[in-house]
Design a protein around this motif. Structure first.
Motif, PDB file in Angstrom:
ATOM      1  N   VAL A 160       0.861  -1.180   0.000  1.00  0.00           N
ATOM      2  CA  VAL A 160       0.000   0.000   0.000  1.00  0.00           C
ATOM      3  C   VAL A 160       0.899   1.231   0.000  1.00  0.00           C
ATOM      4  N   PRO A 161       0.363   2.415  -0.353  1.00  0.00           N
ATOM      5  CA  PRO A 161       1.193   3.621  -0.330  1.00  0.00           C
ATOM      6  C   PRO A 161       1.628   3.955   1.096  1.00  0.00           C
ATOM      7  N   PRO A 162       2.730   4.700   1.234  1.00  0.00           N
ATOM      8  CA  PRO A 162       3.277   4.990   2.569  1.00  0.00           C
ATOM      9  C   PRO A 162       2.389   5.858   3.446  1.00  0.00           C
ATOM     10  N   ASP A 163       1.351   6.442   2.856  1.00  0.00           N
ATOM     11  CA  ASP A 163       0.414   7.248   3.674  1.00  0.00           C
ATOM     12  C   ASP A 163      -0.888   6.498   3.945  1.00  0.00           C
ATOM     13  N   ASP A 164      -0.891   5.206   3.602  1.00  0.00           N
ATOM     14  CA  ASP A 164      -2.089   4.393   3.829  1.00  0.00           C
ATOM     15  C   ASP A 164      -2.143   3.952   5.292  1.00  0.00           C
ATOM     16  N   PRO A 165      -3.314   3.981   5.922  1.00  0.00           N
ATOM     17  CA  PRO A 165      -3.414   3.555   7.326  1.00  0.00           C
ATOM     18  C   PRO A 165      -2.900   2.131   7.567  1.00  0.00           C
TER      19      PRO A 165
ATOM     20  N   SER B 291       2.509   3.698  10.308  1.00  0.00           N
ATOM     21  CA  SER B 291       2.216   3.453  11.735  1.00  0.00           C
ATOM     22  C   SER B 291       3.437   3.780  12.591  1.00  0.00           C
ATOM     23  N   MET B 292       4.605   3.310  12.138  1.00  0.00           N
ATOM     24  CA  MET B 292       5.813   3.546  12.927  1.00  0.00           C
ATOM     25  C   MET B 292       6.171   5.030  12.920  1.00  0.00           C
ATOM     26  N   ARG B 293       6.096   5.644  11.741  1.00  0.00           N
ATOM     27  CA  ARG B 293       6.448   7.067  11.606  1.00  0.00           C
ATOM     28  C   ARG B 293       5.541   7.924  12.494  1.00  0.00           C
ATOM     29  N   ASP B 294       4.250   7.619  12.470  1.00  0.00           N
ATOM     30  CA  ASP B 294       3.303   8.368  13.321  1.00  0.00           C
ATOM     31  C   ASP B 294       3.639   8.160  14.800  1.00  0.00           C
ATOM     32  N   ALA B 295       4.106   6.955  15.136  1.00  0.00           N
ATOM     33  CA  ALA B 295       4.353   6.634  16.554  1.00  0.00           C
ATOM     34  C   ALA B 295       5.622   7.311  17.079  1.00  0.00           C
ATOM     35  N   ILE B 296       6.739   7.259  16.282  1.00  0.00           N
ATOM     36  CA  ILE B 296       7.971   7.870  16.836  1.00  0.00           C
ATOM     37  C   ILE B 296       8.025   9.353  16.526  1.00  0.00           C
ATOM     38  N   GLY B 297       7.082   9.823  15.735  1.00  0.00           N
ATOM     39  CA  GLY B 297       7.036  11.262  15.447  1.00  0.00           C
ATOM     40  C   GLY B 297       8.189  11.692  14.574  1.00  0.00           C
ATOM     41  N   ASP B 298       8.644  12.928  14.780  1.00  0.00           N
ATOM     42  CA  ASP B 298       9.630  13.475  13.821  1.00  0.00           C
ATOM     43  C   ASP B 298      11.073  13.217  14.255  1.00  0.00           C
TER      44      ASP B 298
ATOM     45  N   ALA C 113      15.490   9.673  12.807  1.00  0.00           N
ATOM     46  CA  ALA C 113      16.126   8.379  12.504  1.00  0.00           C
ATOM     47  C   ALA C 113      16.281   8.255  10.988  1.00  0.00           C
ATOM     48  N   VAL C 114      17.208   7.388  10.583  1.00  0.00           N
ATOM     49  CA  VAL C 114      17.382   7.095   9.155  1.00  0.00           C
ATOM     50  C   VAL C 114      16.444   5.929   8.846  1.00  0.00           C
ATOM     51  N   VAL C 115      15.322   6.219   8.207  1.00  0.00           N
ATOM     52  CA  VAL C 115      14.293   5.194   7.993  1.00  0.00           C
ATOM     53  C   VAL C 115      14.410   4.619   6.590  1.00  0.00           C
ATOM     54  N   HIS C 116      14.592   3.320   6.521  1.00  0.00           N
ATOM     55  CA  HIS C 116      14.714   2.612   5.232  1.00  0.00           C
ATOM     56  C   HIS C 116      13.358   1.978   4.932  1.00  0.00           C
ATOM     57  N   ARG C 117      12.598   2.645   4.074  1.00  0.00           N
ATOM     58  CA  ARG C 117      11.227   2.213   3.825  1.00  0.00           C
ATOM     59  C   ARG C 117      11.209   1.103   2.778  1.00  0.00           C
ATOM     60  N   LEU C 118      10.420   0.097   3.034  1.00  0.00           N
ATOM     61  CA  LEU C 118      10.181  -0.980   2.063  1.00  0.00           C
ATOM     62  C   LEU C 118       9.135  -0.443   1.081  1.00  0.00           C
ATOM     63  N   GLU C 119       9.543  -0.227  -0.190  1.00  0.00           N
ATOM     64  CA  GLU C 119       8.660   0.451  -1.140  1.00  0.00           C
ATOM     65  C   GLU C 119       7.669  -0.545  -1.765  1.00  0.00           C
ATOM     66  N   ALA C 120       6.839  -1.095  -0.902  1.00  0.00           N
ATOM     67  CA  ALA C 120       5.950  -2.192  -1.331  1.00  0.00           C
ATOM     68  C   ALA C 120       4.803  -1.703  -2.196  1.00  0.00           C
ATOM     69  N   GLU C 121       4.693  -0.374  -2.324  1.00  0.00           N
ATOM     70  CA  GLU C 121       3.628   0.140  -3.199  1.00  0.00           C
ATOM     71  C   GLU C 121       4.051   0.103  -4.667  1.00  0.00           C
ATOM     72  N   ASP C 122       5.346  -0.191  -4.895  1.00  0.00           N
ATOM     73  CA  ASP C 122       5.881  -0.248  -6.273  1.00  0.00           C
ATOM     74  C   ASP C 122       5.141  -1.347  -7.049  1.00  0.00           C
ATOM     75  N   PRO C 123       4.568  -1.021  -8.197  1.00  0.00           N
ATOM     76  CA  PRO C 123       3.856  -2.066  -8.967  1.00  0.00           C
ATOM     77  C   PRO C 123       4.786  -3.237  -9.319  1.00  0.00           C
ATOM     78  N   ASP C 124       6.101  -2.909  -9.427  1.00  0.00           N
ATOM     79  CA  ASP C 124       7.069  -3.987  -9.682  1.00  0.00           C
ATOM     80  C   ASP C 124       7.629  -4.447  -8.334  1.00  0.00           C
ATOM     81  N   VAL C 125       6.874  -5.296  -7.651  1.00  0.00           N
ATOM     82  CA  VAL C 125       7.249  -5.690  -6.268  1.00  0.00           C
ATOM     83  C   VAL C 125       8.552  -6.474  -6.256  1.00  0.00           C
ATOM     84  N   GLU C 126       8.801  -7.205  -7.346  1.00  0.00           N
ATOM     85  CA  GLU C 126      10.079  -7.965  -7.395  1.00  0.00           C
ATOM     86  C   GLU C 126      11.254  -6.990  -7.384  1.00  0.00           C
TER      87      GLU C 126
END
Ligand code: 6PG
Length: 235
Positions: free
Chosen positions: A79-84, A90-97, A100-113
């Motif tokens: 899902v997109p990174p702003d999806d509930p 969830s993590m970003r909302d919880a630790i706030g601003d 940290a260096v956050v390595h996001r899993l870009e699972a919204e990419d249509p090319d998931v592989e």
């Protein structure tokens, strides 16, 4: 951390609130020690609801070396990174601003592989801690019972969860085994059977993937511990 030997001796917290505070303390100690010893901390975080209160407690702590703290994800929903539903959101909302260096899993990419391969290529050699939640069916990350991913050689792969909408990217047992330490959180009576199966049942990852985390530290509340045999240590 992902191995079949030794039974974990879980720490049992009085309730979910105490569990979250203990978990936040565990994360904070890991960050401080890793940055002191190696100049950076690499934590692989769990999604789902259980760790969110711990992330909030962690985000309120002062003096943590956030700039040297790298946060990774054990899995992510497609899902997109702003999806509930997003574990990142969830993590970003919880630790706030906190910076940290956050390595996001870009699972919204249509090319998931391609997204899986990108994330695998960027993984650190070791995680200082792999934090996992526990599903009622005994899954950890998005390693579901019976999944062929449990035998996967790659480090990050797309999976279809048990619920049709739950397409996800997940780190595999091979990737999660790169943790210097593991911490599994479980809260609530709904997790009691899975906790008991994971800690006291046969070592059968296909039936209960959480057995792969048996050697890690387990931090559970009394309700989640309610199906365990007597004699487990209290928090
Ligand atoms: C996810 C998690 C998953 C979670 C368990 C427990 O993306 O949902 O990675 O493995 O940890 O399903 O979820 P709860 O903490 O919400 O019970």
């Amino acid at each position: 951390m992902i191995s079949q030997d030794s039974r974990a001796n879980p720490q049992i917290a009085a309730n979910a609130g105490v569990l979250s505070i203990l978990a936040a303390g565990w994360l904070a100690r890991t960050i401080v020690a890793a940055v002191r010893e190696r100049g950076r901390a690499d934590l692989c975080l769990a999604g789902g609801k259980t760790p969110q209160a711990a992330y909030r407690v962690l985000g309120e702590m002062a003096g943590l070396p956030w700039g040297d703290t790298h946060l990774w994800f054990g899995d992510e929903r497609c899902v997109p990174p702003d999806d509930p539903e997003s574990n990142y959101k969830s993590m970003r909302d919880a630790i706030g601003d906190r910076p940290a260096v956050v390595h996001r899993l870009e699972a919204e990419d249509p090319d998931v592989e391609a997204a899986a391969a990108r994330y695998a290529a960027g993984l650190p050699p070791r995680f200082d801690l792999v934090l996992l939640g526990l599903g009622e069916d005994g899954h950890v990350a998005s390693l579901f019972p019976g999944s062929p991913v449990l035998d996967e050689d790659r480090y990050v792969v797309p999976v279809l969860g048990p619920h049709a909408l739950a397409a996800r990217l997940t780190l595999t047992p091979r990737a999660l085994a790169a943790g210097r330490a593991g911490l599994v959180l479980a809260s609530g009576v709904g997790k009691a059977a899975a906790v008991s199966a994971a800690l006291t049942g046969p070592f059968d990852p296909k039936r209960c993937p959480a057995v792969l985390a048996r050697r890690g530290q387990w931090l559970i509340d009394r309700e989640a511990a309610s199906a365990l045999p007597r004699g487990f240590r209290l928090a």
